[in-house]
Scaffold this motif. Structure first.
Motif, short mmCIF file in Angstrom:
data_model
loop_
_atom_site.label_atom_id
_atom_site.label_comp_id
_atom_site.label_asym_id
_atom_site.label_seq_id
_atom_site.Cartn_x
_atom_site.Cartn_y
_atom_site.Cartn_z
N GLY A 60 -3.60 -20.68 24.80
CA GLY A 60 -4.31 -22.22 23.89
C GLY A 60 -5.19 -21.10 22.76
O GLY A 60 -5.58 -22.07 22.34
N SER A 61 -5.53 -19.89 22.42
CA SER A 61 -6.37 -19.55 21.75
C SER A 61 -5.09 -19.04 20.16
O SER A 61 -4.86 -18.61 20.06
N GLY A 62 -5.94 -19.61 19.31
CA GLY A 62 -5.57 -19.14 18.07
C GLY A 62 -5.70 -17.36 17.23
O GLY A 62 -4.89 -17.20 17.25
N PRO A 63 -6.92 -17.15 18.05
CA PRO A 63 -7.29 -15.59 17.67
C PRO A 63 -6.64 -14.49 18.24
O PRO A 63 -5.58 -13.91 18.15
N ALA A 64 -6.28 -15.29 19.81
CA ALA A 64 -5.22 -14.81 21.08
C ALA A 64 -3.86 -14.32 20.57
O ALA A 64 -2.90 -13.34 20.58
N ALA A 65 -3.12 -15.55 19.56
CA ALA A 65 -1.38 -15.76 19.67
C ALA A 65 -1.88 -15.02 18.25
O ALA A 65 -1.08 -13.61 17.92
N GLU A 66 -2.49 -15.06 17.27
CA GLU A 66 -2.65 -14.29 16.07
C GLU A 66 -2.75 -12.58 16.53
O GLU A 66 -1.74 -11.81 15.67
N ALA A 67 -3.31 -12.23 17.53
CA ALA A 67 -3.14 -11.37 17.80
C ALA A 67 -1.81 -10.98 18.39
O ALA A 67 -1.25 -9.25 17.94
N SER A 68 -1.34 -11.90 18.91
CA SER A 68 0.14 -10.84 19.80
C SER A 68 1.30 -11.00 18.39
O SER A 68 1.58 -9.40 18.84
N TYR A 69 1.18 -12.25 17.98
CA TYR A 69 1.81 -12.10 16.09
C TYR A 69 1.40 -10.26 15.40
O TYR A 69 2.49 -9.75 15.02
N ARG A 70 0.49 -10.27 15.32
CA ARG A 70 0.34 -8.36 14.68
C ARG A 70 0.66 -7.54 15.33
O ARG A 70 1.25 -6.55 14.97
N SER A 71 0.69 -7.64 17.27
CA SER A 71 1.04 -6.32 17.77
C SER A 71 2.44 -6.30 18.01
O SER A 71 3.10 -5.12 17.02
N MET A 72 3.46 -7.21 17.29
CA MET A 72 4.91 -7.37 17.54
C MET A 72 5.49 -6.92 15.89
O MET A 72 6.23 -6.01 16.11
N LYS A 73 4.37 -7.06 15.09
CA LYS A 73 4.62 -7.00 13.74
C LYS A 73 4.91 -5.07 13.44
O LYS A 73 5.80 -4.55 13.19
N VAL A 74 3.78 -4.65 14.78
CA VAL A 74 3.32 -3.53 14.89
C VAL A 74 4.55 -2.80 15.12
O VAL A 74 5.03 -1.70 14.89
N PHE A 75 5.02 -2.74 16.01
CA PHE A 75 6.22 -2.30 17.30
C PHE A 75 7.48 -2.41 16.01
O PHE A 75 8.33 -1.77 16.13
N ALA A 76 7.82 -3.77 15.43
CA ALA A 76 9.55 -3.70 15.00
C ALA A 76 8.80 -3.01 13.58
O ALA A 76 10.20 -2.63 13.28
N ASP A 77 7.77 -2.69 12.81
CA ASP A 77 7.57 -2.16 11.67
C ASP A 77 8.09 -0.54 12.30
O ASP A 77 8.50 0.40 11.02
N TRP A 78 7.15 0.19 13.02
CA TRP A 78 7.51 1.27 14.16
C TRP A 78 8.63 1.98 14.65
O TRP A 78 9.18 3.00 13.96
N LEU A 79 8.88 0.80 15.43
CA LEU A 79 9.92 1.65 16.58
C LEU A 79 10.85 0.58 16.73
O LEU A 79 11.79 1.61 17.27
#
Length: 233
Positions: A41-60
């Motif tokens: 229910g936290s906006g910052p936690a959701a944003e951090a999760s999406y940014r982490s997914m972007k790191v995995f998608a870009d590099w791996l």
């Protein structure tokens, strides 16, 4: 294509297994991050999760998918399995190709757009980044299972390319089989067989009758000896 050597086949197989396991593990991580972003229910936690997914998608995501696809094709065409000779190899190839294209072209693009929407404050669907990794995980698990079990047998093309093995005709005891006394082919065995044959001929009734003089000749010789004794007496 020329068959791979033993060392090249082992190296390619190790690369394929490592890249496949890495792709599967990365998909689990993406699924966990997508569930975290959707359920928190936290906006910052959701944003951090999406940014982490972007790191995995870009590099791996793209390197692991492409290495898995390339090493799998090389193992197929460079070994006896072939690419279209067996159903499990053929189905796994098309599933891997579809998963690679979907991951590189669709899923990665969707992650980038979701991160941009979150940064701009635009609303997003809560489970839009949960369904793609869930479908990918199901496909990877299925491909792992058929790689281990190797079901369904050869395809029509595989049956045509496989040579038919014919059994040699069975030989009976009279189909030119060698004599039992001469099976080893040694001179001692030949001498034993000849001596046994000659002994059998000597013991046969016909041989005994040939060796004994006729009965009429014996009677004539006995009569002549008796007349000679009377003449002397």
């Amino acid at each position: 294509m020329r068959q791979l050597s033993r060392r090249a086949r082992r190296g390619t197989l190790a690369l394929h297994v490592c890249s496949s396991a890495g792709w599967l593990g990365m998909t689990l991580c993406l699924l966990a991050l997508g569930l975290t972003a959707a359920l928190t229910g936290s906006g910052p936690a959701a944003e951090a999760s999406y940014r982490s997914m972007k790191v995995f998608a870009d590099w791996l995501l793209a390197p692991l998918a492409l290495v898995t696809l390339a090493s799998g094709v090389l193992l197929s065409v460079g070994t006896r399995w072939g690419l279209a000779r067996y159903w499990w190899v053929w189905i796994k190839f098309w599933l891997t190709l579809a998963a690679t294209l979907a991951s590189v072209l669709l899923f990665r693009t969707r992650i980038d757009s979701t991160v941009a929407d979150v940064a701009a404050g635009r609303p997003i669907l809560p489970y839009e980044l949960v369904i793609p990794p869930l479908v990918s995980l199901s496909a990877y698990t299925f491909m792992t299972v058929i790689s281990v079990l190797k079901p369904w047998g050869p395809t029509k093309r595989g049956r045509r390319s496989t040579p038919v093995r014919r059994r040699p005709p069975a030989r009976g005891p009279q189909a030119g089989a060698p004599d039992s006394g001469r099976q080893d082919g040694s001179p001692a065995a030949d001498r034993r067989s000849r001596s046994a044959a000659s002994g059998a001929q000597d013991r046969s009734p016909a041989a005994g009758s040939r060796n004994r003089p006729p009965a009429s000749g014996r009677r004539s010789r006995s009569a002549a000896s008796a007349s000679g004794r009377r003449a002397v007496g």
